[in-house]
Write a protein that holds these residues in place. Structure first.
Motif, PDB file in Angstrom:
ATOM      1  N   GLU A 284      54.878  11.294  24.283  1.00 51.63           N
ATOM      2  CA  GLU A 284      54.214  12.158  25.271  1.00 51.63           C
ATOM      3  C   GLU A 284      53.633  11.362  26.425  1.00 51.63           C
ATOM      4  OE1 GLU A 284      52.438  15.439  22.293  1.00 51.63           O
ATOM      5  OE2 GLU A 284      52.279  15.831  24.445  1.00 51.63           O
ATOM      6  N   LYS A 285      53.309  10.105  26.160  1.00 51.94           N
ATOM      7  CA  LYS A 285      52.700   9.270  27.189  1.00 51.94           C
ATOM      8  C   LYS A 285      53.687   8.909  28.310  1.00 51.94           C
ATOM      9  CE  LYS A 285      49.644   5.415  27.496  1.00 51.94           C
ATOM     10  NZ  LYS A 285      49.459   4.049  27.100  1.00 51.94           N
ATOM     11  N   GLU A 286      54.972   9.133  28.035  1.00 54.37           N
ATOM     12  CA  GLU A 286      55.982   8.769  29.043  1.00 54.37           C
ATOM     13  C   GLU A 286      55.933   9.775  30.191  1.00 54.37           C
ATOM     14  OE1 GLU A 286      59.767   7.044  27.635  1.00 54.37           O
ATOM     15  OE2 GLU A 286      59.210   7.890  25.705  1.00 54.37           O
ATOM     16  N   ARG A 287      55.764   9.222  31.389  1.00 59.95           N
ATOM     17  CA  ARG A 287      55.650  10.072  32.585  1.00 59.95           C
ATOM     18  C   ARG A 287      57.034  10.334  33.164  1.00 59.95           C
ATOM     19  NH1 ARG A 287      52.348   6.503  35.205  1.00 59.95           N
ATOM     20  NH2 ARG A 287      54.139   5.842  36.379  1.00 59.95           N
ATOM     21  N   ASN A 288      57.267  11.558  33.635  1.00 66.36           N
ATOM     22  CA  ASN A 288      58.561  11.899  34.259  1.00 66.36           C
ATOM     23  C   ASN A 288      59.746  11.433  33.416  1.00 66.36           C
ATOM     24  OD1 ASN A 288      57.393  13.077  36.511  1.00 66.36           O
ATOM     25  ND2 ASN A 288      57.212  11.114  37.568  1.00 66.36           N
ATOM     26  N   LEU A 289      59.665  11.756  32.153  1.00 62.97           N
ATOM     27  CA  LEU A 289      60.745  11.351  31.236  1.00 62.97           C
ATOM     28  C   LEU A 289      61.852  12.408  31.221  1.00 62.97           C
ATOM     29  CD1 LEU A 289      61.920   9.548  28.953  1.00 62.97           C
ATOM     30  CD2 LEU A 289      60.512  10.853  27.337  1.00 62.97           C
ATOM     31  N   GLY A 290      63.077  11.956  31.443  1.00 61.46           N
ATOM     32  CA  GLY A 290      64.221  12.851  31.378  1.00 61.46           C
ATOM     33  C   GLY A 290      65.024  12.588  30.128  1.00 61.46           C
ATOM     34  N   VAL A 291      65.944  13.484  29.828  1.00 59.60           N
ATOM     35  CA  VAL A 291      66.857  13.250  28.711  1.00 59.60           C
ATOM     36  C   VAL A 291      68.276  13.465  29.217  1.00 59.60           C
ATOM     37  CG1 VAL A 291      66.624  15.640  27.836  1.00 59.60           C
ATOM     38  CG2 VAL A 291      67.471  13.855  26.321  1.00 59.60           C
ATOM     39  N   GLN A 292      69.159  12.581  28.805  1.00 53.26           N
ATOM     40  CA  GLN A 292      70.540  12.670  29.275  1.00 53.26           C
ATOM     41  C   GLN A 292      71.451  13.187  28.169  1.00 53.26           C
ATOM     42  OE1 GLN A 292      73.056   9.103  29.919  1.00 53.26           O
ATOM     43  NE2 GLN A 292      73.193   9.884  32.000  1.00 53.26           N
ATOM     44  N   ILE A 293      72.139  14.264  28.486  1.00 61.08           N
ATOM     45  CA  ILE A 293      73.013  14.918  27.513  1.00 61.08           C
ATOM     46  C   ILE A 293      74.456  14.509  27.793  1.00 61.08           C
ATOM     47  CG2 ILE A 293      73.702  17.197  26.594  1.00 61.08           C
ATOM     48  CD1 ILE A 293      70.686  16.680  26.491  1.00 61.08           C
ATOM     49  N   VAL A 294      75.212  14.343  26.720  1.00 61.26           N
ATOM     50  CA  VAL A 294      76.636  14.081  26.902  1.00 61.26           C
ATOM     51  C   VAL A 294      77.423  15.062  26.035  1.00 61.26           C
ATOM     52  CG1 VAL A 294      76.752  12.242  25.164  1.00 61.26           C
ATOM     53  CG2 VAL A 294      78.389  12.254  27.027  1.00 61.26           C
ATOM     54  N   GLY A 295      78.557  15.483  26.555  1.00 59.27           N
ATOM     55  CA  GLY A 295      79.383  16.433  25.811  1.00 59.27           C
ATOM     56  C   GLY A 295      80.444  17.000  26.736  1.00 59.27           C
ATOM     57  N   ASN A 296      81.238  17.959  26.217  1.00 60.34           N
ATOM     58  CA  ASN A 296      82.211  18.564  27.128  1.00 60.34           C
ATOM     59  C   ASN A 296      82.366  20.073  26.951  1.00 60.34           C
ATOM     60  OD1 ASN A 296      83.996  18.922  24.995  1.00 60.34           O
ATOM     61  ND2 ASN A 296      85.768  18.344  26.234  1.00 60.34           N
ATOM     62  N   ASP A 297      81.489  20.640  26.121  1.00 60.17           N
ATOM     63  CA  ASP A 297      81.519  22.088  25.937  1.00 60.17           C
ATOM     64  C   ASP A 297      80.251  22.685  26.576  1.00 60.17           C
ATOM     65  OD1 ASP A 297      81.029  24.647  24.912  1.00 60.17           O
ATOM     66  OD2 ASP A 297      82.235  24.240  23.124  1.00 60.17           O
ATOM     67  N   PRO A 298      80.426  23.424  27.670  1.00 60.42           N
ATOM     68  CA  PRO A 298      79.259  23.915  28.405  1.00 60.42           C
ATOM     69  C   PRO A 298      78.246  24.674  27.540  1.00 60.42           C
ATOM     70  CG  PRO A 298      81.233  24.273  29.693  1.00 60.42           C
ATOM     71  CD  PRO A 298      81.678  23.764  28.370  1.00 60.42           C
ATOM     72  N   LYS A 299      78.733  25.531  26.641  1.00 60.48           N
ATOM     73  CA  LYS A 299      77.798  26.314  25.799  1.00 60.48           C
ATOM     74  C   LYS A 299      77.005  25.404  24.866  1.00 60.48           C
ATOM     75  CE  LYS A 299      78.838  30.688  26.831  1.00 60.48           C
ATOM     76  NZ  LYS A 299      77.864  31.406  27.650  1.00 60.48           N
ATOM     77  N   ILE A 300      77.727  24.436  24.281  1.00 65.35           N
ATOM     78  CA  ILE A 300      77.063  23.482  23.363  1.00 65.35           C
ATOM     79  C   ILE A 300      76.040  22.646  24.140  1.00 65.35           C
ATOM     80  CG2 ILE A 300      77.466  21.460  21.856  1.00 65.35           C
ATOM     81  CD1 ILE A 300      78.554  23.932  20.557  1.00 65.35           C
ATOM     82  N   ILE A 301      76.416  22.242  25.327  1.00 65.53           N
ATOM     83  CA  ILE A 301      75.506  21.431  26.157  1.00 65.53           C
ATOM     84  C   ILE A 301      74.236  22.242  26.451  1.00 65.53           C
ATOM     85  CG2 ILE A 301      75.227  20.449  28.494  1.00 65.53           C
ATOM     86  CD1 ILE A 301      78.250  19.576  28.239  1.00 65.53           C
ATOM     87  N   GLY A 302      74.420  23.503  26.835  1.00 61.21           N
ATOM     88  CA  GLY A 302      73.265  24.369  27.122  1.00 61.21           C
ATOM     89  C   GLY A 302      72.403  24.560  25.887  1.00 61.21           C
ATOM     90  N   LYS A 303      73.044  24.812  24.761  1.00 62.11           N
ATOM     91  CA  LYS A 303      72.310  25.037  23.508  1.00 62.11           C
ATOM     92  C   LYS A 303      71.516  23.779  23.121  1.00 62.11           C
ATOM     93  CE  LYS A 303      71.262  27.350  19.834  1.00 62.11           C
ATOM     94  NZ  LYS A 303      70.214  28.351  20.022  1.00 62.11           N
ATOM     95  N   ALA A 304      72.159  22.623  23.274  1.00 61.38           N
ATOM     96  CA  ALA A 304      71.472  21.360  22.937  1.00 61.38           C
ATOM     97  C   ALA A 304      70.214  21.209  23.794  1.00 61.38           C
ATOM     98  CB  ALA A 304      72.422  20.177  23.146  1.00 61.38           C
TER      99      ALA A 304
END
Ligand SMILES: Cc1cc2nc3c(=O)[nH]c(=O)nc-3n(C[C@H](O)[C@H](O)[C@H](O)COP(=O)(O)O)c2cc1C
Length: 299
Positions: free
Chosen positions: A52-72
């Motif tokens: 939580e202490k990390e400021r402006n922390l993003g997460v990078q998703i990888v995949g190739n199925d748009p629905k799965i990517i959205g769900k993740a």
């Protein structure tokens, strides 16, 4: 001039303690690298490496199925509500990622990227961005970016090399500038930046709106405040700082500390000799002791 300096996602390197170290030394934003969307949705993976202490922390998703990517993204945003932004990786050139249709393999399917970004926008109420490489040339890259902007994403991170180039040659900053001038959302320029002033220079000269640094930060997390650890003492202090940050949460693994030691000590002439012995170290204390011993023998 409002810009952000980003630490690039670096698989198997930019763990939470390294990100917090860069944050302490001036990085405005950081990112959890390469999270496999399918593994998240199947419940085989959850994000533990985020604090939580990390400021402006993003997460990078990888995949190739748009629905799965959205769900993740939906799952991750519920589990880690403090994350600040979500990114889709469409730049990774490694065969491991591309063989499953993710990373830069996605560049050949702009519609699929758009669908994935739209799903992400639907599922999370945080800024969404995409990280891409150059698609063949300037014309096709601009065309792709203009297409992606229609999904109302918040920014594009552009590494100025093609996937084929890997890390060879130089990043094409003129191409990054051309994309910036043609595309109406912030462009985060990436490739070969080695200092804060160089990154700021690119922003001031209209090449991009913000910038991202990868490899140079691996050996110098202080670059985000335009500083450089010159002496052995400066470098070992950084390593100790990394270990101290990590220990506030958990004991770091030997693997994590070894890779930081090798990178942070680059430039110290005897450090290369130490590489082999570090690979035999069984504990973090042993790594630090080996380094101190070598330093005493090589004043
Ligand atoms: C060891 C290593 C691991 C990387 N892992 C990722 C990753 O997980 N996701 C990603 O988008 N880019 C990754 N990259 C690419 C960097 O984020 C960055 O785009 C690239 O290194 C160019 O920036 P630089 O010239 O400042 O290093 C990686 C690069 C390196 C060297």
């Amino acid at each position: 001039m409002i810009y952000k300096s980003y630490l690039a996602p670096i698989d198997e390197y930019s763990d939470f303690a390294f990100r917090l170290l860069c944050q302490r030394h001036g990085a405005d934003a950081t990112c959890i690298p390469l999270v496999n969307s399918m593994a998240i949705v199947q419940g085989k993976l959850s994000i533990v490496d985020a604090k939580e202490k990390e400021r402006n922390l993003g997460v990078q998703i990888v995949g190739n199925d748009p629905k799965i990517i959205g769900k993740a993204c939906e799952i991750i945003s519920m589990e880690k509500p403090f994350l600040s932004w979500f990114n889709l990786n469409c730049g990774c050139p490694s065969s491991r990622t591309m063989d499953s249709g993710g990373g830069s393999a996605m560049l050949a399917y702009p519609k699929k990227i758009s669908q994935a970004l739209s799903e992400m926008k639907k599922k999370v109420d945080k800024p969404v961005s995409v990280k891409i490489r150059v698609k063949t040339n300037r014309k096709y890259t601009i065309k792709l970016c203009k297409e992606l902007v229609k999904t109302e994403i918040d920014s594009i991170i552009l590494h100025g090399r093609t996937p084929k180039q890997g890390y060879s040659g130089k990043a094409d900053w003129e191409l990054i500038r051309a994309v910036s001038s043609e595309v109406d959302i912030p462009i985060i320029g990436n490739g070969d930046i080695v200092s804060l002033s160089q990154g700021k220079g690119y922003v001031e000269d209209g090449y991009c709106d913000s910038f991202m640094v990868g490899r140079a930060a691996m050996s110098n997390p202080m670059l985000f405040s335009d500083e450089k650890p010159e002496s052995f003492d400066d470098k070992i202090k950084l390593l100790e700082e990394y270990v101290e940050i990590h220990r506030k949460y958990s004991e770091p693994s030997v693997k994590h500390v070894r890779s930081k030691a090798i990178n942070f000590l680059s430039g110290v002439d005897w450090a290369a000799k130490l590489r082999n012995s570090l690979s035999r170290a069984k504990s973090v204390v042993e790594i630090l002791t080996m380094i101190e011993k070598q330093a005493e023998e090589n004043p």
